[in-house]
Design a protein around this motif. Structure first.
Motif, PDB file in Angstrom:
ATOM      1  N   TYR A   1    -125.831 -34.300 -48.850  1.00 35.66           N
ATOM      2  CA  TYR A   1    -124.890 -33.622 -49.349  1.00 35.66           C
ATOM      3  C   TYR A   1    -124.701 -32.011 -50.247  1.00 35.66           C
ATOM      4  CZ  TYR A   1    -120.162 -30.950 -48.221  1.00 35.66           C
ATOM      5  OH  TYR A   1    -119.304 -29.392 -47.333  1.00 35.66           O
TER       6      TYR A   1
ATOM      7  N   GLU B   1    -118.237 -36.787 -43.518  1.00 44.75           N
ATOM      8  CA  GLU B   1    -118.041 -37.805 -42.933  1.00 44.75           C
ATOM      9  C   GLU B   1    -118.463 -38.795 -43.449  1.00 44.75           C
ATOM     10  OE1 GLU B   1    -118.942 -35.739 -38.958  1.00 44.75           O
ATOM     11  OE2 GLU B   1    -117.114 -34.928 -39.222  1.00 44.75           O
ATOM     12  N   GLN B   2    -119.904 -39.044 -43.445  1.00 45.27           N
ATOM     13  CA  GLN B   2    -121.288 -40.084 -43.699  1.00 45.27           C
ATOM     14  C   GLN B   2    -121.405 -39.633 -45.237  1.00 45.27           C
ATOM     15  OE1 GLN B   2    -124.311 -38.739 -41.271  1.00 45.27           O
ATOM     16  NE2 GLN B   2    -123.864 -40.166 -39.443  1.00 45.27           N
TER      17      GLN B   2
ATOM     18  N   ASP C   1    -113.273 -33.894 -48.357  1.00 44.24           N
ATOM     19  CA  ASP C   1    -112.590 -34.535 -47.523  1.00 44.24           C
ATOM     20  C   ASP C   1    -112.906 -34.439 -46.095  1.00 44.24           C
ATOM     21  OD1 ASP C   1    -110.085 -35.468 -49.100  1.00 44.24           O
ATOM     22  OD2 ASP C   1    -108.894 -33.561 -48.883  1.00 44.24           O
ATOM     23  N   HIS C   2    -114.290 -33.459 -46.097  1.00 45.66           N
ATOM     24  CA  HIS C   2    -114.823 -33.009 -45.266  1.00 45.66           C
ATOM     25  C   HIS C   2    -115.987 -34.276 -44.772  1.00 45.66           C
ATOM     26  CE1 HIS C   2    -112.254 -30.070 -44.888  1.00 45.66           C
ATOM     27  NE2 HIS C   2    -112.717 -29.274 -45.413  1.00 45.66           N
TER      28      HIS C   2
END
Lengths: 260, 256
Positions: free
Chosen positions: A146, A138-139, A135-136
């Motif tokens: 990530y 952003e891209q 959920d965290h």
């Protein structure tokens, strides 16, 4: 700049897209999207970018640009599937992501002289953590990067613990050639990086402790004779040499391609 | 190009007769050999990898992965996906049995949850250890000052934060551990209403251990115990008002 998409340009983009997708799907972790679906999605994105004047048509540049685009397209698809409520789809996505991460983890732990079981454990742990932090993100296009960062943290911690428990061997004593060799020939640039970093070492004997062991095949006793010291001190010198090389930021930049 | 054996012999002679300086010069003079000899390339690769920090090595591996040049593992494992089930599906807290609760409403951590914290003596670092897999994903680094009173009272190092939400009891307990130096740690306990995410004020937080006990009432939902020695501690949280009043949450944490 807006460009009109000609029939020839579209054919060229579709052809290159299929080529890029085929090559990517041969890599572990890139099998989640079916070839046709992946190629169609990539081709559509490629045509959009061509229309916006962002995509070159020159063969090599086109393939390079589409490869970057394909990774972005794939990362978004994988990210969305990891969030899917369809457990089968989600499961397939995590298995692919696991394979992608496992290969990097495997190379990392082998370099540290640890067993491949540790690579599996930290990949598993990284998957659990990634799931918690979906959920965290952003891209979604950067999902794979990530994931690698998350894996890095898990592996570094796991290896540190394993070394403390004495479960990993000293990499300098490892003889598993397969685990330690790069697939590609070492470049002169890497060689120069290392020689320059060794020249920067504050104590000249430290670098000789490394060099004589690795290139002249000296044992600690022979090295101790040349350097006029004890066998025990030779080991300390080698340890200090490696420690100092690890702290050499210029060497890290050079070896990791940070200046590119 | 000389063979590797010839090169090694030349280097050995240079070292034995001319010492370290001559050997170093010989190595530099034989740069062409180093770049092309398979044996030397293997050694340079090993040296390059050993000379990278963990973080730098990972960057290098990610870059190599990008051009598909990583070593291939002999096989790929099948990953256990039940481990990625969201924590909401797991029961983190349970009601204590009547004997344990002695007539009170007592909530305790599930049986497979064991809270252990490794506090390093030299590194000024504290981190959770051996957590069950599905819970370990809830641990985050304590980058920002989590519990200010502890920071005001002395040195603090790196730490970690772990949230333990109890959906059935509508309460969230967050633990923060931070290294305090010399193997000691600060322990923060934050108590919040799970539905409203509001801090629970004046909740009684007691800390019991072999050599005594401390009791603190929360302010802003937080209570901080400073400079704890390695030992096993039992934390008991008793909200004084609101929906949770009269209930007790118990958990045990071991500082190692």
């Amino acid at each position: 700049m807006v460009r009109e998409l000609t029939a020839n340009a579209q054919i060229e983009i579709e052809r290159a897209s299929r080529q890029v997708v085929r090559a990517l799907r041969n890599r572990p972790g890139y099998g989640f999207l079916a070839e046709e679906v992946f190629a169609a999605e990539l081709s559509a994105r490629g045509c959009q970018e061509y229309g916006a004047g962002l995509l070159p048509l020159a063969s090599e540049a086109l393939v390079g640009h589409l490869t970057r685009l394909a990774k972005n397209v794939y990362a978004v698809a994988l990210y969305q599937a990891c969030q899917s409520l369809d457990r089968d789809e989600q499961g397939r996505a995590y298995q692919e992501l696991g394979c992608y991460l496992y290969r990097v983890a495997y190379n990392f732990v082998k370099t540290k002289g640890c067993s491949s079981d540790l690579a599996e454990a930290c990949t598993q742990e990284a998957l659990a953590r990634l799931h918690q932090s979906l959920d965290h993100i952003e891209q979604p296009g950067g999902f794979l990067s990530y994931a690698l960062t998350t894996l890095n943290r898990e592996c570094a911690r796991a290896v540190q613990d394993a070394v403390r428990r004495g479960e990993c061997g000293d990499v300098s004593e490892t003889t598993d050639e397969e685990a330690l060799s790069f697939s590609a020939p070492i470049s002169r640039a890497v060689l120069d990086c290392l020689l320059e970093a060794m020249a920067r070492l504050s104590n000249k004997d430290w670098r000789m402790a490394l060099i004589l062991e690795r290139f002249a095949g000296f044992d600690d006793g022979e090295t101790a004779l040349v350097l006029g010291t004890t066998k025990g001190n030779v080991q300390v010198m080698r340890h200090r040499a490696l420690h100092n090389l690890r702290e050499d930021e210029a060497l890290a930049e050079c070896l990791t391609g940070g200046d590119e | 190009m000389p063979s590797h054996d010839d090169f090694a012999r030349t280097l050995s002679e240079a070292a034995r007769r001319g010492g370290a300086a001559r050997a170093w010069q010989t190595l530099r003079d034989e740069r062409d050999h180093l770049a092309e000899c398979a044996m030397c390339q293997r050694e340079i690769t090993r040296l390059a990898r050993a000379a990278l920090s963990d973080e730098a090595l990972f960057r290098a591996l990610a870059r190599i992965e990008d051009v598909y040049q990583l070593d291939e593992p002999p096989a790929y494992p099948h990953f256990e996906l039940d481990r990625i089930a969201p924590p909401a599906q797991r029961a983190l807290w349970r009601s204590a049995s009547p004997a344990e609760g002695a007539g009170r409403f007592v909530r305790q951590l599930a049986g497979d949850v064991e809270l252990r914290v490794k506090v390093y003596r030299r590194k000024m670092e504290a981190s959770f250890r051996g957590l069950t897999d599905w819970l370990s994903a809830s641990v985050t680094p304590a980058h920002t000052p989590v519990f200010v009173p502890a920071r005001r009272s002395g040195k603090t190092g790196k730490g970690e934060v772990l949230s333990l939400p109890d959906r059935e009891g509508n309460l969230s307990i967050t633990l923060a551990v931070e290294a305090a130096g010399q193997g000691k740690a600060h322990l923060g306990v934050e108590v919040r209403d799970l539905n409203t995410d509001q801090p629970i004020e004046r909740a009684q937080v007691s800390l019991r251990y072999a050599r005594g006990a401390e009791v603190i009432h929360t302010q802003g939902g937080k209570a901080t115990f400073v400079g704890l020695e390695p030992a096993e501690y039992t934390i008991e949280v008793k909200p004084a008002r609101g929906a949770q009043a009269g209930r007790v949450w118990q958990l045990t944490i071991t500082l190692e």
